[in-house]
Write an enzyme that holds these catalytic residues in place. Structure first.
Site, PDB file in Angstrom:
ATOM      1  CB  SER A  20      -0.940   0.008   1.203  1.00 53.62           C
ATOM      2  OG  SER A  20      -0.228  -0.101   2.407  1.00 53.62           O
ATOM      3  CG  ASN A  49      -4.806  -4.373  12.655  1.00 52.99           C
ATOM      4  OD1 ASN A  49      -4.164  -4.296  11.611  1.00 52.99           O
ATOM      5  ND2 ASN A  49      -5.314  -5.516  13.102  1.00 52.99           N
ATOM      6  CB  THR A 105     -40.101  25.080 -11.068  1.00 50.21           C
ATOM      7  OG1 THR A 105     -41.218  25.497 -11.852  1.00 50.21           O
ATOM      8  CG2 THR A 105     -39.993  25.969  -9.836  1.00 50.21           C
ATOM      9  CG  HIS A 106     -41.108  21.575 -13.766  1.00 53.29           C
ATOM     10  ND1 HIS A 106     -41.378  20.251 -13.522  1.00 53.29           N
ATOM     11  CD2 HIS A 106     -41.773  22.276 -12.804  1.00 53.29           C
ATOM     12  CE1 HIS A 106     -42.183  20.155 -12.473  1.00 53.29           C
ATOM     13  NE2 HIS A 106     -42.440  21.365 -12.017  1.00 53.29           N
ATOM     14  CB  SER A 162     -13.512  24.511 -30.344  1.00 54.90           C
ATOM     15  OG  SER A 162     -13.446  23.649 -31.469  1.00 54.90           O
ATOM     16  CE  LYS A 203     -18.610  25.827 -28.698  1.00 50.04           C
ATOM     17  NZ  LYS A 203     -18.879  24.430 -28.978  1.00 50.04           N
ATOM     18  CG  ASN A 211     -16.466  25.090 -25.574  1.00 52.95           C
ATOM     19  OD1 ASN A 211     -17.487  25.602 -26.045  1.00 52.95           O
ATOM     20  ND2 ASN A 211     -15.628  24.359 -26.279  1.00 52.95           N
ATOM     21  CD  GLU A 249     -18.447  21.807 -20.920  1.00 50.31           C
ATOM     22  OE1 GLU A 249     -18.339  20.788 -21.597  1.00 50.31           O
ATOM     23  OE2 GLU A 249     -18.194  22.945 -21.355  1.00 50.31           O
ATOM     24  CE1 TYR A 263      -6.701  -3.326   8.386  1.00 56.55           C
ATOM     25  CE2 TYR A 263      -5.810  -5.553   8.215  1.00 56.55           C
ATOM     26  CZ  TYR A 263      -5.887  -4.246   7.744  1.00 56.55           C
ATOM     27  OH  TYR A 263      -5.169  -3.880   6.646  1.00 56.55           O
ATOM     28  CD  GLN A 270      -2.747  -2.636   1.983  1.00 58.45           C
ATOM     29  OE1 GLN A 270      -2.132  -2.964   2.989  1.00 58.45           O
ATOM     30  NE2 GLN A 270      -2.448  -3.090   0.791  1.00 58.45           N
ATOM     31  CE  LYS A 305      -4.342   2.735   4.039  1.00 56.88           C
ATOM     32  NZ  LYS A 305      -5.329   1.948   4.819  1.00 56.88           N
TER      33      LYS A 305
HETATM   34  N1  ARG Z   1      -1.352  -1.235   5.267  1.00 56.89           N
HETATM   35  C1  ARG Z   1      -2.334  -1.772   6.125  1.00 56.89           C
HETATM   36  C2  ARG Z   1      -3.687  -1.089   5.865  1.00 56.89           C
HETATM   37  O1  ARG Z   1      -3.691  -0.008   5.419  1.00 56.89           O
HETATM   38  C3  ARG Z   1      -1.974  -1.541   7.558  1.00 56.89           C
HETATM   39  C4  ARG Z   1      -2.625  -2.483   8.483  1.00 56.89           C
HETATM   40  C5  ARG Z   1      -2.096  -3.831   8.255  1.00 56.89           C
HETATM   41  N2  ARG Z   1      -2.580  -4.746   9.233  1.00 56.89           N
HETATM   42  C6  ARG Z   1      -2.451  -6.068   9.089  1.00 56.89           C
HETATM   43  N3  ARG Z   1      -2.959  -6.782  10.027  1.00 56.89           N
HETATM   44  N4  ARG Z   1      -1.874  -6.613   8.049  1.00 56.89           N
HETATM   45  O2  ARG Z   1      -4.720  -1.665   6.093  1.00 56.89           O
END
Ligand code: ARG
Length: 473
Positions: free
Chosen positions: A33, A119, A164-165, A292, A298, A300, A305, A332, A337, A340
Site C-alpha cells: 500500500s 491496525n 422550476t422544471h 475548440s 468557441k 467553452n 463541465e 480488521y 487497506q 485509502k
Molecule cells: N497497510 C495496512 C492497511 O492499510 C496496515 C494495516 C495492516 N494490518 C495487518 N494486520 N496486516 O490496512
C-alpha cells in the site's frame, strides 16, 4: 513516486519470524500500500513519537531510548521530505517503511512497536488525516462562500427568472439565487466540521484487536496527539474491536464529499446554462474557459463541465467505501487497506474543485441587459396576479383558474398577458380592477417578498451583511 524493490536482497518483513521464505514478488506487488499510503508519513511519525513518549512515561522504555526514537523519527521524516528515503515495497506500507528506516538510524527503534499494531496505528494515522483534511476542505469552502457572497452583493439589483422544471417560474433577484448556492456549500461546511469533530477520538492502544497486556496509558497518548475535547479532556475509543474495524469516518468523509460534489455539479450546471447563448445571463473569464481546436468562435465553460464530471468520482468513492465495508466480519481484514485510495481521491478532487469553482465564479460577469430582457416576460407574474385576486377576496382555486384562462386568452390572441384589454379581463373575474396591471411591476413583486427566506431586497441585503461578517471577518 519512486518505489524501491529490494525484496531479493533478503530484506525481511517485520512479521517474518514464522516464515521460512519471503513472499512472491507478485504478492509483494499485489499487497503493497506504500504506493498510496506514503502520504500518511507525517501523521505516522507524529503517532510514533507520541507512542514512544507514552512508552517512556509508563517506564517501558528509557528516556534515552525515547529521545533516540523521537530524534530518529524526525530525521526519517526529514529524509522523506528531502526525497532521500525511497520506500521499499518489501516493507508493504508506510508504517513498516518508517519503522525499518528508524531502526537503521537507531537500535532503539526496535522497541517502538510494543503495545501497538498496524491496525490501531493506521486507524490513528487516518483520524489525524481526517482532522487535517476536514480543516483544509473547510478553509476552501469558506473561500468559495466568500466569493459567492461577494457576487451576490455586487449584483443585488439584477432580477432574473427563477426556474422550476427548467421553465420560467417567478422572478427572483440574482442575489437570491446566488445565496441559494451559499446555503448548499454552507451545509457542506457544517458537515466537514462535524466529520472533524467525530474524528477527534484516539484509537491508539486498541492494538491488533484486544488492546495490550502492557500497562499503557491511553489518556496520555490521546492528549499527546491532540485528541482532546474543548476542555482539554482526552478522548479515546471505547472498544478495541470496533476501533480497528470501524471505517465509518471514511464513509462519512466520502459522503460529505459526495454531497459537496452534488452541489458542485448543480452550481456548475446553472453556470453552464446561464453562459449559453440561449440564456446569455453571464460570461466567464478567459482564465477558466477553453477554446475548440476546430471551431474558432468557441469559448467553452470547461471548468464547470469538468466540475460536473469530477463529481462523478466523488459519488463513486463513497460507493466504493460502502461496498468495501459491507459484510466484512469484525475486526480488521486486509480488504480494509483498499479504504485509502477513495478517501485520498475525494480529498484531492475536492480541494482542487473548490478552488476552481471559486476562481471561475470570481471571474463571472453578469449581463444586465440579457437578464432584464428575460425577466420582462409578464407570465412570470401570473402567480402574483392570482395573489392579487386572493387579496380581493377570491378563493385561491378560483383565482388560479381565472389567471389560467387569461394566460390561455393571451396565448390565443398572441398578446402579452399584461396587455389584454381590461374589459376582457374583468369578464373572466369581476374582482379585477383597473389597477390590475400594477402587478407586472417587478420592483413591486420583489418588495412584496420581504419575509424571512424570500428574495425581497431588504431580506437579501440583510443576509449579505450577515454572511459577509461570517466569511470575511
Ligand atoms: N497497510 C495496512 C492497511 O492499510 C496496515 C494495516 C495492516 N494490518 C495487518 N494486520 N496486516 O490496512
Amino acid at each position: 513516486m519512486a518505489i524501491g524493490f529490494m525484496a531479493k536482497e533478503k530484506k525481511q518483513a517485520t512479521w517474518g519470524g514464522r516464515f521460512k521464505k519471503g513472499p512472491a514478488e507478485l504478492m509483494l506487488r499485489f499487497s503493497e500500500s506504500i504506493s498510496f499510503d506514503w502520504r500518511l508519513a507525517p501523521y505516522d511519525v507524529q503517532v510514533s513519537k507520541a507512542h514512544a513518549a507514552m512508552l517512556a512515561h509508563i517506564g517501558l522504555i528509557s528516556a534515552k531510548d525515547r529521545d533516540a526514537i523521537r530524534a530518529g523519527l524526525d530525521a526519517v521524516l526529514a529524509d522523506i521530505r528531502a526525497g532521500k528515503l525511497v520506500p521499499d515495497i518489501a516493507c508493504e506500507d508506510v508504517h513498516m517503511n518508517i519503522e525499518q528506516a528508524l531502526t537503521k538510524k537507531t537500535p532503539a527503534g526496535a522497541r517502538l512497536h510494543a503495545a501497538r499494531s498496524r491496525n490501531d496505528q493506521v486507524a490513528t494515522d487516518m483520524r489525524l488525516f481526517f482532522k487535517d483534511a476536514c480543516g483544509q476542505v473547510a478553509g476552501r469552502l469558506r473561500a468559495l462562500l466568500a466569493v459567492i457572497v461577494d457576487l451576490a452583493e455586487k449584483y443585488q439589483d439584477i432580477v432574473v427568472p427563477g426556474y422550476t422544471h427548467l421553465q420560467r417560474a417567478q422572478p427572483v433577484s440574482l442575489a437570491h439565487h446566488l445565496l441559494a448556492w451559499e446555503q448548499m456549500f454552507g451545509r457542506d461546511l457544517e458537515r466537514f466540521e462535524e466529520v472533524a469533530r467525530r474524528a477527534n477520538v484516539c484509537p491508539l492502544g486498541s492494538g491488533a484487536i484486544a488492546g495490550s497486556t502492557l500497562p499503557i496509558d491511553r489518556a496520555f497518548v490521546a492528549k499527546e496527539l491532540g485528541f482532546v475535547d474543548k476542555k482539554g479532556k482526552p478522548q479515546f475509543t471505547a472498544n478495541s474491536m470496533d476501533a480497528v474495524a470501524d471505517r465509518d469516518l471514511f464513509i462519512e468523509f466520502a459522503s460529505a464529499g459526495a454531497l459537496c460534489g452534488v452541489h458542485l455539479s448543480r452550481v456548475s450546471e446553472d453556470g453552464i446554462l446561464w453562459n449559453s447563448a440561449e440564456f446569455g445571463y453571464v460570461r466567464f473569464s478567459d482564465a477558466f474557459t477553453t477554446g475548440s481546436s476546430l471551431m474558432p468562435q468557441k469559448k467553452n465553460p470547461d471548468a464547470l463541465e469538468l466540475l460536473r464530471g469530477k463529481s462523478a468520482r466523488l459519488q463513486g468513492n463513497l460507493q466504493t467505501l460502502l461496498t468495501l465495508a459491507k459484510g466484512l466480519p469484525l475486526t480488521y481484514n486486509r480488504d480494509l487497506q483498499e479504504d485509502k485510495p477513495p478517501v485520498f481521491d475525494t480529498f484531492d478532487t475536492l480541494m482542487i474543485s473548490l478552488d476552481v469553482l471559486a476562481g471561475t465564479l470570481a471571474g463571472m460577469t453578469v449581463r444586465a441587459d440579457k437578464c432584464a430582457a428575460a425577466v420582462a416576460d409578464p407570465l412570470l407574474l401570473a402567480t402574483d396576479l392570482a395573489d392579487y385576486l386572493v387579496a380581493r377576496g377570491v378563493p385561491f382555486r378560483d383565482a388560479h383558474h381565472a389567471i389560467g384562462a387569461l394566460v390561455g386568452m393571451a396565448e390565443e390572441k398572441a398578446v402579452p398577458l399584461n396587455e389584454l384589454p381590461f374589459a376582457a379581463v374583468k369578464k373572466v373575474n369581476a374582482a379585477f380592477a383597473e389597477d390590475w396591471t400594477e402587478v407586472f411591476d417587478l420592483k413591486r413583486a420583489l418588495k412584496l417578498r420581504e419575509r424571512p427566506g424570500m428574495p425581497g431586497p431588504k431580506q437579501t441585503a440583510q443576509q449579505i451583511r450577515k454572511l459577509k461578517k461570517l466569511y470575511q471577518g
